[in-house]
Scaffold this motif. Structure first.
Motif, PDB file in Angstrom:
ATOM      1  N   UNK A   1       0.822  -1.203   0.000  1.00 35.61           N
ATOM      2  CA  UNK A   1       0.000   0.000   0.000  1.00 35.61           C
ATOM      3  C   UNK A   1       0.858   1.256   0.000  1.00 35.61           C
ATOM      4  N   UNK A   2       1.846   1.309   0.895  1.00 37.31           N
ATOM      5  CA  UNK A   2       2.750   2.464   0.994  1.00 37.31           C
ATOM      6  C   UNK A   2       4.184   1.972   0.958  1.00 37.31           C
ATOM      7  N   UNK A   3       5.008   2.642   0.143  1.00 36.58           N
ATOM      8  CA  UNK A   3       6.417   2.268   0.057  1.00 36.58           C
ATOM      9  C   UNK A   3       7.287   3.512  -0.038  1.00 36.58           C
ATOM     10  N   UNK A   4       8.188   3.671   0.921  1.00 32.67           N
ATOM     11  CA  UNK A   4       9.210   4.709   0.857  1.00 32.67           C
ATOM     12  C   UNK A   4      10.500   4.051   0.390  1.00 32.67           C
ATOM     13  N   UNK A   5      11.144   4.664  -0.582  1.00 31.92           N
ATOM     14  CA  UNK A   5      12.352   4.075  -1.155  1.00 31.92           C
ATOM     15  C   UNK A   5      13.454   5.125  -1.246  1.00 31.92           C
ATOM     16  N   UNK A   6      14.474   4.980  -0.402  1.00 29.82           N
ATOM     17  CA  UNK A   6      15.645   5.851  -0.452  1.00 29.82           C
ATOM     18  C   UNK A   6      15.341   7.324  -0.252  1.00 29.82           C
ATOM     19  N   UNK A   7      14.425   7.647   0.651  1.00 33.40           N
ATOM     20  CA  UNK A   7      13.980   9.038   0.809  1.00 33.40           C
ATOM     21  C   UNK A   7      14.981   9.849   1.638  1.00 33.40           C
ATOM     22  N   UNK A   8      15.401  10.979   1.080  1.00 31.85           N
ATOM     23  CA  UNK A   8      16.240  11.947   1.785  1.00 31.85           C
ATOM     24  C   UNK A   8      15.470  13.252   1.937  1.00 31.85           C
ATOM     25  N   UNK A   9      15.572  13.869   3.114  1.00 25.97           N
ATOM     26  CA  UNK A   9      14.912  15.137   3.386  1.00 25.97           C
ATOM     27  C   UNK A   9      15.934  16.118   3.954  1.00 25.97           C
ATOM     28  N   UNK A  10      15.895  17.333   3.426  1.00 21.75           N
ATOM     29  CA  UNK A  10      16.787  18.398   3.878  1.00 21.75           C
ATOM     30  C   UNK A  10      15.944  19.552   4.399  1.00 21.75           C
ATOM     31  N   UNK A  11      16.336  20.120   5.560  1.00 24.18           N
ATOM     32  CA  UNK A  11      15.720  21.328   6.091  1.00 24.18           C
ATOM     33  C   UNK A  11      16.622  22.528   5.815  1.00 24.18           C
ATOM     34  N   UNK A  60      14.863  15.550  -1.301  1.00 26.35           N
ATOM     35  CA  UNK A  60      15.898  15.726  -2.318  1.00 26.35           C
ATOM     36  C   UNK A  60      16.177  14.453  -3.116  1.00 26.35           C
ATOM     37  N   UNK A  61      15.719  13.319  -2.598  1.00 21.79           N
ATOM     38  CA  UNK A  61      15.981  12.053  -3.277  1.00 21.79           C
ATOM     39  C   UNK A  61      14.967  11.020  -2.818  1.00 21.79           C
ATOM     40  N   UNK A  71       3.853  10.220  -4.555  1.00 22.76           N
ATOM     41  CA  UNK A  71       3.224  11.404  -3.971  1.00 22.76           C
ATOM     42  C   UNK A  71       4.247  12.348  -3.338  1.00 22.76           C
ATOM     43  N   UNK A  72       5.524  12.128  -3.636  1.00 16.79           N
ATOM     44  CA  UNK A  72       6.591  12.886  -2.973  1.00 16.79           C
ATOM     45  C   UNK A  72       6.488  14.389  -3.211  1.00 16.79           C
ATOM     46  N   UNK A  73       5.875  14.802  -4.329  1.00 11.09           N
ATOM     47  CA  UNK A  73       5.787  16.237  -4.624  1.00 11.09           C
ATOM     48  C   UNK A  73       4.357  16.769  -4.544  1.00 11.09           C
ATOM     49  N   UNK A  74       3.432  15.963  -4.060  1.00 11.44           N
ATOM     50  CA  UNK A  74       2.038  16.404  -4.011  1.00 11.44           C
ATOM     51  C   UNK A  74       1.755  17.281  -2.797  1.00 11.44           C
ATOM     52  N   UNK A  75       0.728  18.125  -2.915  1.00  4.31           N
ATOM     53  CA  UNK A  75       0.317  18.996  -1.825  1.00  4.31           C
ATOM     54  C   UNK A  75      -0.502  18.217  -0.798  1.00  4.31           C
ATOM     55  N   UNK A  76      -0.528  18.763   0.422  1.00  8.49           N
ATOM     56  CA  UNK A  76      -1.161  18.063   1.530  1.00  8.49           C
ATOM     57  C   UNK A  76      -2.624  17.741   1.265  1.00  8.49           C
TER      58      UNK A  76
END
Length: 260
Positions: A1-11, A60-61, A71-76
């Protein structure tokens, strides 16, 4: 149902908070995400719900696949309408609105007649909310507010419910009640990603769990496997008889090994 793959987040374009995490939430399951404060658990939920921008963060990745769509770039608002709802840490109810107004807020975009019918069902389930339907939500106890927050999220008819520290600040008796509620919601077909520092509660509820440290997934497995893992027992379940000085050094070395 949900899969996160290699997700990087920068603040703020400089602080790398998530360092390539991957995890899965199968349909109909309860999956736990464990870890200390600052590990990146809440950031993971923000990435899932499109709320990173509010905190000057961005992905970022990597990919976040929800029912096969990235959905990585979708709005809330689009993510919520696709079937994902969240109960934030600290409950975040509207204290100056009534219990019923809070529930209606969770049904934004749905026909009011349908929403009111669902509210009556919640009053049957949560008798205390029915008794206090016209009362300002800020006057509810902590446990009652948590029940209201979960009910409000369920008003959106989610397929996946994200729970951020639902046991935080609650008495043990109320924590047990919240745990039973989470199991009931899951039995009704809602998949759950549970973020918790209370590892004992989380591993009792979930079928599978991931452990985060410093923005990385350092360990994962079935709940039974993690309950029997010596590192998890010492780090999160308080099991161990070593003297404190020796134990602190031992834990430090294990954490260093995890993060290397």
């Amino acid at each position: 149902m949900l899969e996160l793959s290699g997700v990087e987040v920068v603040y703020h374009s400089v602080v790398l908070v998530l360092k390539g995490i991957s995890l899965n939430v199968p349909e109909g399951s309860i999956v736990a995400l464990l870890g200390p404060n600052g590990a990146g658990k809440t950031t993971t939920l923000r990435a899932l719900t499109g709320l990173l921008d509010i905190h000057e963060g961005h992905i970022t990745k990597g990919q976040i696949l929800w029912q096969g769509h990235n959905i990585a770039t979708q709005k809330a608002e689009k993510i919520v309408s696709s079937g994902i709802a969240q109960v934030m840490e600290g409950r975040r109810i509207f204290p100056e609105l009534s219990v019923e107004e809070n529930l209606l807020a969770g049904a934004s975009g749905r026909p009011k007649k349908d929403a009111l019918a669902d509210i009556e069902k919640f009053y049957d389930r949560f008798a205390i909310l029915g008794e206090r339907r016209k009362q300002m939500a800020g006057y509810l106890s902590g446990g009652e507010q948590q029940m209201l927050a979960i009910a409000r999220a369920l008003m959106a008819k989610p397929k996946l419910l994200l729970l951020d520290e639902p046991s935080l600040g609650l008495a043990p008796k109320i924590v047990a009640q919240v745990g039973e509620l989470i199991k009931e919601v899951n039995k009704e077909g809602v998949s759950i990603l549970l973020v918790e520092q209370n590892a004992s509660l989380a591993l009792d509820l979930a079928s599978y769990a991931y452990v985060m440290e410093s923005g990385k997934i350092v360990l994962d497995g079935s709940s039974e496997e993690l309950k029997n893992d010596k590192d998890v027992q010492e780090f999160y379940l308080g099991v161990g008889t070593q003297q404190s000085s020796y134990r602190d050094v031992k834990l430090y070395r294990r954490r260093k090994r995890w993060l290397s």
